[in-house]
Design an enzyme around this catalytic site. Structure first.
Site, short mmCIF file in Angstrom:
data_model
loop_
_atom_site.label_atom_id
_atom_site.label_comp_id
_atom_site.label_asym_id
_atom_site.label_seq_id
_atom_site.Cartn_x
_atom_site.Cartn_y
_atom_site.Cartn_z
NE ARG A 1 -4.05 -0.83 1.83
CZ ARG A 1 -4.74 -0.77 2.51
NH1 ARG A 1 -5.27 -0.20 4.07
NH2 ARG A 1 -5.64 -1.77 2.35
CE LYS B 1 0.65 -22.20 10.04
NZ LYS B 1 1.04 -21.37 10.72
CG ASP C 1 2.83 -27.01 5.88
OD1 ASP C 1 4.11 -27.07 6.60
OD2 ASP C 1 1.88 -27.36 6.81
CG HIS C 2 7.74 -22.97 6.84
ND1 HIS C 2 6.49 -22.98 7.77
CD2 HIS C 2 8.69 -23.18 7.86
CE1 HIS C 2 6.90 -22.99 9.11
NE2 HIS C 2 8.59 -23.53 9.32
CE LYS D 1 10.64 -26.56 9.28
NZ LYS D 1 11.75 -26.01 10.41
CD GLU E 1 7.88 -22.96 17.94
OE1 GLU E 1 7.80 -22.08 16.74
OE2 GLU E 1 6.48 -23.32 17.94
CG ASP F 1 0.34 -21.16 15.10
OD1 ASP F 1 0.38 -20.59 14.33
OD2 ASP F 1 1.22 -21.59 15.50
CG HIS G 1 3.50 -26.38 10.10
ND1 HIS G 1 3.35 -25.87 8.91
CD2 HIS G 1 4.05 -25.03 10.97
CE1 HIS G 1 3.82 -25.10 9.41
NE2 HIS G 1 3.98 -24.46 10.48
CE LYS H 1 4.11 -20.84 19.65
NZ LYS H 1 4.71 -21.08 17.74
C1 BG6 Z 1 4.88 -20.78 11.18
C2 BG6 Z 1 3.42 -21.22 12.80
O1 BG6 Z 1 3.79 -21.41 10.30
O2 BG6 Z 1 5.88 -22.00 12.10
C3 BG6 Z 1 4.47 -20.52 14.36
O3 BG6 Z 1 2.76 -19.93 12.42
C4 BG6 Z 1 5.96 -21.08 14.47
O4 BG6 Z 1 4.03 -20.23 14.91
C5 BG6 Z 1 6.98 -21.52 13.05
O5 BG6 Z 1 6.44 -21.00 15.40
C6 BG6 Z 1 7.27 -22.79 13.22
O6 BG6 Z 1 7.96 -22.63 12.52
P1 BG6 Z 1 9.82 -23.13 12.30
O7 BG6 Z 1 10.50 -23.60 10.76
O8 BG6 Z 1 10.80 -22.31 13.30
O9 BG6 Z 1 10.14 -24.75 13.27
#
Ligand code: BG6
Length: 483
Positions: free
Chosen positions: A51, A148, A177-178, A182, A216, A235, A240, A331
Site C-alpha cells: 500500500r 497459511k 506449508d513451509h 525443510k 519451541e 497453528d 505442519h 511454545k
Molecule cells: C509457523 C507458526 O507456521 O511455524 C509459528 O505459525 C511457528 O507459530 C513456526 O513458530 C515454526 O516454524 P519453524 O520453521 O521455526 O519450525
C-alpha cells in the site's frame, strides 16, 4: 559434495505484502540466497507490491536493510547485493481498489514465468485473484502462492478454495506449508522410499508407536492477537504436524510426482480416527521470572486457547491399525527440538534371558536443529563377563556426514524455486487442506463448546504433567526434550 544448482527460467515474481514481515524475513532473503547461488537468472524481476507510496529506490533501501538483518552476515556481499537489488521493483497498489494495477500490468513481460505471492491476510486473497484477472495480469501459466493459515475451519477453507478456483486452476495454486520445504522432511521420503531396509518393517507388526515432537522455546508475545484465535491445533497440528504424520504414514506413491504424492497423503488424513477427548492434553505456559505467561502475552486473562497440545492419534488402515502416533507441539518448552521417533517393538523372543533386559530399536529423524538421523541398535557390551546387552546410537548428523558446503537450505528458498519450476509436489492440494480441517474441526468445536481450560505448564518444561500421563498409562514415555 557441493549442492547442484540448476538455474530456473527467468521470472517476474510479484510479492503482495512486499513490505511485510514474511517478505523481509523469509521471501526476500531466500531469493537473495538463490541469486547468490546462481539459480536466479539476472533478467528475473521481483516486484514488491504494497500500500505504501514509494518508488523503486526507496523500496530497494528497505530490501537492503532487510537483507542485512536477515541474511547470514558472511553472505552479505556488497556487489552481489547491488546486483540483486537491480532486479527489485516496487508498485504501490490498492488490493481492493483500482490504483497500481495498470502499472503492474505494464511491468509484466510475455516471455517469462509470472508468479504472484499472496503474503497478505487471507481476507484479501479473493480481491487479489479477481484484480489479477480483470486487469489481464495473470495468464493461464501464471502461478499464485498462498500462505497459511489457509482458513480457520473447513467452511472458511472451502470458501477460500472456491474463491481462488474462480480465477485459477488447481495446477496454478501453490499452498505453502513451509515444513514441506525443510531438507530433513524431504529426507523422510528418501529414507523410506530410497532404501529397502525400512519399508518391510514400516507397519504395525514391527512398529510399537511413533512420536512426533515440534517443541519451541519462543512464546507468542508480539503475535498474541493472531495466535490467541488459533492455538497450537490450528497453528501447528492442522498443517505442519499433519504433513509430517502423512509422510511417515503414507503408502509408497508410484512416482515422486505432485498428484501421486498428494493422493497418498490425502488417504492418510482420511484414515485418521476422531481423537477421543481423553487422548488430548492442552496446555498454557505460566509466567517465570520476568517472562510473561501465555495469558499476559495475549492480554486476555480468561483465554482458553492452547499454547501446547499433545494427542494420541490412530490411523485406521491395514498398515497402522494398533500403532498409535503420539504428537505434541508447544511454545516456551525446554528446547527447540523437532523430531520424529519410530519406536520398534521388542524382539519376539529374547534368547538372552530376562537379565539381558528390554531393548528396542528406535529410529529418530531430527528435523531441527542439528538435522540428522539416529538408529538405536542393541549390541553386546564389550568385555568379559557374559552376554550383557546395551543400546548404542548409530548417529548421523547431515552437516558432518555431507560436508559444511551442503548448508541446509531454508525451506522458503526451495519452495519459491519449485513455484518457478512449476513443481507442486511440496505444496498442499485444496482437498488435502479441507480433509485436515474436517478432522480437526470436531475436536476444536468440542473443547470450545465445553469451555475446557488448558492445563498450566512451567516455561522451560516439556509441557503439562498430564501430557506424560498420555503415554505412562500405556507404559510408554515421551522422548526427552533436551537443551
Ligand atoms: C509457523 C507458526 O507456521 O511455524 C509459528 O505459525 C511457528 O507459530 C513456526 O513458530 C515454526 O516454524 P519453524 O520453521 O521455526 O519450525
Amino acid at each position: 559434495m557441493v549442492s547442484r544448482v540448476i538455474p530456473v527460467d527467468t521470472f517476474d515474481l510479484t510479492i503482495f505484502g512486499g513490505t511485510g514481515d514474511l517478505a523481509r524475513r523469509k521471501i526476500l532473503p531466500g531469493l537473495y540466497r538463490r541469486y547468490l547461488a546462481g539459480q536466479m537468472p539476472d533478467a528475473s524481476r521481483i516486484v514488491g507490491a504494497a500500500r505504501s507510496d514509494m518508488d523503486d529506490a526507496a523500496y530497494r533501501d528497505e530490501v537492503r536493510e532487510a537483507l542485512k538483518e536477515f541474511v547470514e552476515p558472511h553472505l552479505v556481499d556488497p556487489e552481489a547485493l547491488e546486483g540483486f537489488l537491480g532486479c527489485v521493483h516496487y508498485v504501490a497498489i490498492d488490493a481492493t481498489g483500482e490504483s497500481g494495477w495498470r502499472k503492474l500490468r505494464d511491468l509484466m513481460r510475455a516471455d517469462c514465468v509470472r508468479a504472484f505471492y499472496f503474503s497478505v491476510a487471507p481476507s484479501l486473497f479473493g480481491a487479489l485473484a479477481e484484480r489479477l484477472h480483470e486487469h489481464g495480469i495473470a495468464d493461464p501459466q501464471s502461478r499464485i502462492v498462498v500462505e497459511k493459515p489457509f482458513g480457520r475451519d473447513l467452511a472458511s477453507a472451502r470458501s477460500l478454495n472456491r474463491t481462488l478456483a474462480e480465477h485459477f486452476d488447481e495446477a496454478q495454486i501453490y499452498r505453502i506449508d513451509h515444513y514441506l520445504g525443510k531438507e530433513t522432511v524431504q529426507n523422510l521420503m528418501a529414507l523410506r522410499f530410497g532404501n529397502v531396509l525400512f519399508e518391510p518393517l514400516w507397519n504395525s507388526q514391527y512398529v510399537d508407536h511413533i512420536q512426533i515432537t515440534v517443541a519451541e522455546t519462543v512464546g507468542v508475545g508480539g503475535r498474541g492477537g493472531y495466535y490467541d484465535k488459533s492455538g497450537a491445533m490450528r497453528d501447528m497440528v492442522q498443517n505442519h504436524l499433519m504433513q509430517l504424520l502423512c509422510l511417515i504414514a503414507m503408502e509408497p506413491p508410484s512416482q515422486f510426482e505432485p498428484d501421486a504424492v498428494r493422493d497418498e497423503k490425502l488417504k492418510v488424513i482420511r484414515a485418521l480416527d476422531p481423537v477421543r477427548p481423553e487422548d488430548i492434553v492442552r496446555g498454557q505456559y505460566e509466567r517465570r521470572g520476568d517472562t510473561p505467561s501465555y495469558l499476559e502475552d495475549v492480554e486476555d486473562g480468561d483465554s482458553r486457547t492452547e499454547s501446547f497440545i499433545a494427542m494420541k492419534i490412530h490411523v485406521s488402515n491395514w498398515r497402522w491399525a494398533g500403532t498409535p502416533f503420539y504428537v505434541r507441539t508447544g511454545k516456551r518448552l525446554r528446547a527447540r527440538q523437532s523430531e520424529i521417533a519410530v519406536v520398534f517393538k521388542d524382539a519376539p523372543h529374547s534368547i538372552f534371558g530376562a537379565e539381558a533386559g528390554r531393548h528396542r530399536n528406535v529410529l529418530t529423524i531430527r528435523l531441527q536443529p542439528n538435522e540428522g538421523m539416529t538408529l538405536v541398535t542393541t549390541i553386546k557390551e564389550p568385555g568379559l563377563g557374559g552376554m550383557r546387552l546395551i543400546d548404542v546410537p548409530l548417529d548421523m548428523t547431515f552437516a558432518e556426514a555431507l560436508g559444511a558446503e551442503n548448508e541446509v537450505t531454508d525451506a522458503y528458498e526451495r519452495l519459491i524455486m519449485d513455484v518457478i519450476r512449476g513443481n507442486q509436489t511440496l505444496f498442499m492440494r485444496g482437498d488435502e487442506v479441507e480433509a485436515a480441517w474436517a478432522w480437526t474441526d470436531p475436536m476444536i468445536e468440542r473443547w470450545s463448546t465445553r469451555d475446557d481450560r488448558p492445563f498450566r505448564y512451567e516455561p522451560g518444561s516439556s509441557g503439562p504433567e498430564e501430557s506424560s500421563m498420555l503415554l505412562h498409562r500405556e507404559t510408554r514415555r515421551w522422548r526427552e526434550i533436551r537443551e
